[in-house]
Design a protein around this motif. Sequence first.
Motif, mmCIF file in Angstrom:
data_model
loop_
_atom_site.group_PDB
_atom_site.id
_atom_site.type_symbol
_atom_site.label_atom_id
_atom_site.label_comp_id
_atom_site.label_asym_id
_atom_site.label_seq_id
_atom_site.Cartn_x
_atom_site.Cartn_y
_atom_site.Cartn_z
ATOM 1 N N ALA A 42 -51.771 42.862 30.145
ATOM 2 C CA ALA A 42 -52.061 44.297 30.316
ATOM 3 C C ALA A 42 -50.838 45.139 29.952
ATOM 4 O O ALA A 42 -50.957 46.196 29.323
ATOM 5 C CB ALA A 42 -52.512 44.579 31.751
ATOM 6 N N ALA A 43 -49.659 44.655 30.324
ATOM 7 C CA ALA A 43 -48.436 45.372 29.990
ATOM 8 C C ALA A 43 -48.201 45.361 28.474
ATOM 9 O O ALA A 43 -47.809 46.382 27.890
ATOM 10 C CB ALA A 43 -47.238 44.742 30.711
ATOM 11 N N VAL A 44 -48.469 44.237 27.846
ATOM 12 C CA VAL A 44 -48.320 44.131 26.389
ATOM 13 C C VAL A 44 -49.317 45.054 25.707
ATOM 14 O O VAL A 44 -48.984 45.727 24.725
ATOM 15 C CB VAL A 44 -48.524 42.666 25.928
ATOM 16 N N ARG A 45 -50.520 45.119 26.243
ATOM 17 C CA ARG A 45 -51.563 45.981 25.681
ATOM 18 C C ARG A 45 -51.147 47.454 25.752
ATOM 19 O O ARG A 45 -51.329 48.209 24.793
ATOM 20 C CB ARG A 45 -52.865 45.748 26.447
ATOM 21 N N LEU A 46 -50.624 47.864 26.879
ATOM 22 C CA LEU A 46 -50.150 49.253 27.029
ATOM 23 C C LEU A 46 -49.054 49.568 26.023
ATOM 24 O O LEU A 46 -49.047 50.639 25.409
ATOM 25 C CB LEU A 46 -49.633 49.478 28.447
ATOM 26 N N LYS A 47 -48.133 48.637 25.872
ATOM 27 C CA LYS A 47 -47.018 48.835 24.943
ATOM 28 C C LYS A 47 -47.523 48.943 23.489
ATOM 29 O O LYS A 47 -47.001 49.718 22.706
ATOM 30 C CB LYS A 47 -46.023 47.683 25.064
ATOM 31 N N ALA A 48 -48.567 48.173 23.157
ATOM 32 C CA ALA A 48 -49.113 48.185 21.787
ATOM 33 C C ALA A 48 -49.828 49.492 21.482
ATOM 34 O O ALA A 48 -49.873 49.931 20.328
ATOM 35 C CB ALA A 48 -50.064 47.011 21.592
ATOM 36 N N GLY A 49 -50.389 50.116 22.521
ATOM 37 C CA GLY A 49 -51.079 51.389 22.320
ATOM 38 C C GLY A 49 -52.216 51.295 21.325
ATOM 39 O O GLY A 49 -53.080 50.424 21.427
ATOM 40 N N GLU A 50 -52.198 52.158 20.320
ATOM 41 C CA GLU A 50 -53.275 52.208 19.330
ATOM 42 C C GLU A 50 -53.298 50.999 18.402
ATOM 43 O O GLU A 50 -54.304 50.764 17.725
ATOM 44 C CB GLU A 50 -53.188 53.498 18.517
ATOM 45 N N LYS A 51 -52.217 50.253 18.371
ATOM 46 C CA LYS A 51 -52.182 49.052 17.522
ATOM 47 C C LYS A 51 -53.022 47.912 18.107
ATOM 48 O O LYS A 51 -53.348 46.966 17.411
ATOM 49 C CB LYS A 51 -50.742 48.565 17.339
ATOM 50 N N TRP A 52 -53.331 48.010 19.408
ATOM 51 C CA TRP A 52 -54.072 46.939 20.092
ATOM 52 C C TRP A 52 -55.501 46.840 19.557
ATOM 53 O O TRP A 52 -56.190 47.838 19.417
ATOM 54 C CB TRP A 52 -54.113 47.195 21.596
ATOM 55 N N ARG A 53 -55.919 45.632 19.246
ATOM 56 C CA ARG A 53 -57.283 45.340 18.818
ATOM 57 C C ARG A 53 -57.903 44.447 19.883
ATOM 58 O O ARG A 53 -57.434 43.337 20.102
ATOM 59 C CB ARG A 53 -57.320 44.639 17.452
ATOM 60 N N ASP A 54 -58.934 44.928 20.548
ATOM 61 C CA ASP A 54 -59.528 44.191 21.664
ATOM 62 C C ASP A 54 -60.648 43.272 21.190
ATOM 63 O O ASP A 54 -61.734 43.727 20.834
ATOM 64 C CB ASP A 54 -60.062 45.159 22.724
ATOM 65 N N TYR A 55 -60.362 41.978 21.200
ATOM 66 C CA TYR A 55 -61.364 40.966 20.854
ATOM 67 C C TYR A 55 -61.761 40.149 22.084
ATOM 68 O O TYR A 55 -62.452 39.149 21.962
ATOM 69 C CB TYR A 55 -60.830 40.040 19.753
ATOM 70 N N GLY A 56 -61.278 40.565 23.256
ATOM 71 C CA GLY A 56 -61.625 39.849 24.482
ATOM 72 C C GLY A 56 -60.975 38.480 24.589
ATOM 73 O O GLY A 56 -61.499 37.599 25.266
ATOM 74 N N LEU A 57 -59.853 38.313 23.925
ATOM 75 C CA LEU A 57 -59.176 37.018 23.914
ATOM 76 C C LEU A 57 -58.279 36.854 25.138
ATOM 77 O O LEU A 57 -57.648 37.803 25.583
ATOM 78 C CB LEU A 57 -58.340 36.871 22.646
ATOM 79 N N VAL A 58 -58.210 35.641 25.645
ATOM 80 C CA VAL A 58 -57.310 35.341 26.761
ATOM 81 C C VAL A 58 -55.890 35.197 26.230
ATOM 82 O O VAL A 58 -54.936 35.705 26.810
ATOM 83 C CB VAL A 58 -57.755 34.057 27.506
ATOM 84 N N PHE A 59 -55.733 34.521 25.107
ATOM 85 C CA PHE A 59 -54.420 34.339 24.488
ATOM 86 C C PHE A 59 -54.461 34.944 23.099
ATOM 87 O O PHE A 59 -55.332 34.624 22.290
ATOM 88 C CB PHE A 59 -54.059 32.852 24.423
#
Length: 161
Positions: A42-59
């Motif tokens: 979750a912290a990595v996701r916040l840091k990525a911001g708009e670059k984050w692509r959500d595929y529902g992956l655990v890793f």
Amino acid sequence: MADKAAVKGIIFQEPKSAASTRRVPLDPGTVQALREHRKKQAAVRLKAGEKWRDYGLVFCTKNGTPYAYSDVRQAMRRLVKGAKVPHIRFHDIRHTHASLLLWHGVHPKVVAERLGHASVKTTLDTYSHLLPDTQAAAAAAIGEVLGDSVSKPLAKRWDRG
């Protein structure tokens, strides 16, 4: 997860059979480790911001995309080397899981369900060599269940000979 969407040559699609979609209970230690991982992610996701692509992956990568196979293989090699165990492939973890369960007496049907095998026959055909003492265990179990109720009367019959 995107249906049949391709990312870096990886195609997301529905599993090949109904048995491939299943719930697998986890031990408390694994559940705790996954919860801690989710917090970090979750912290990595916040840091990525708009670059984050959500595929529902655990890793996944720092942008939410799948790891390349070569990266997974390389990480596996590092872990194996660090653990000072013989070389194993990533897929061998699945076999080790099944082997350890059977070796510790977990019923083959349960192991088959965890692996997603459509039939326990597949599991037994693949892993039955890990159960070499099953006949001895069966003999001991029936002896324990029946106790002296069978052995003493039989002994008396044979003694009359």
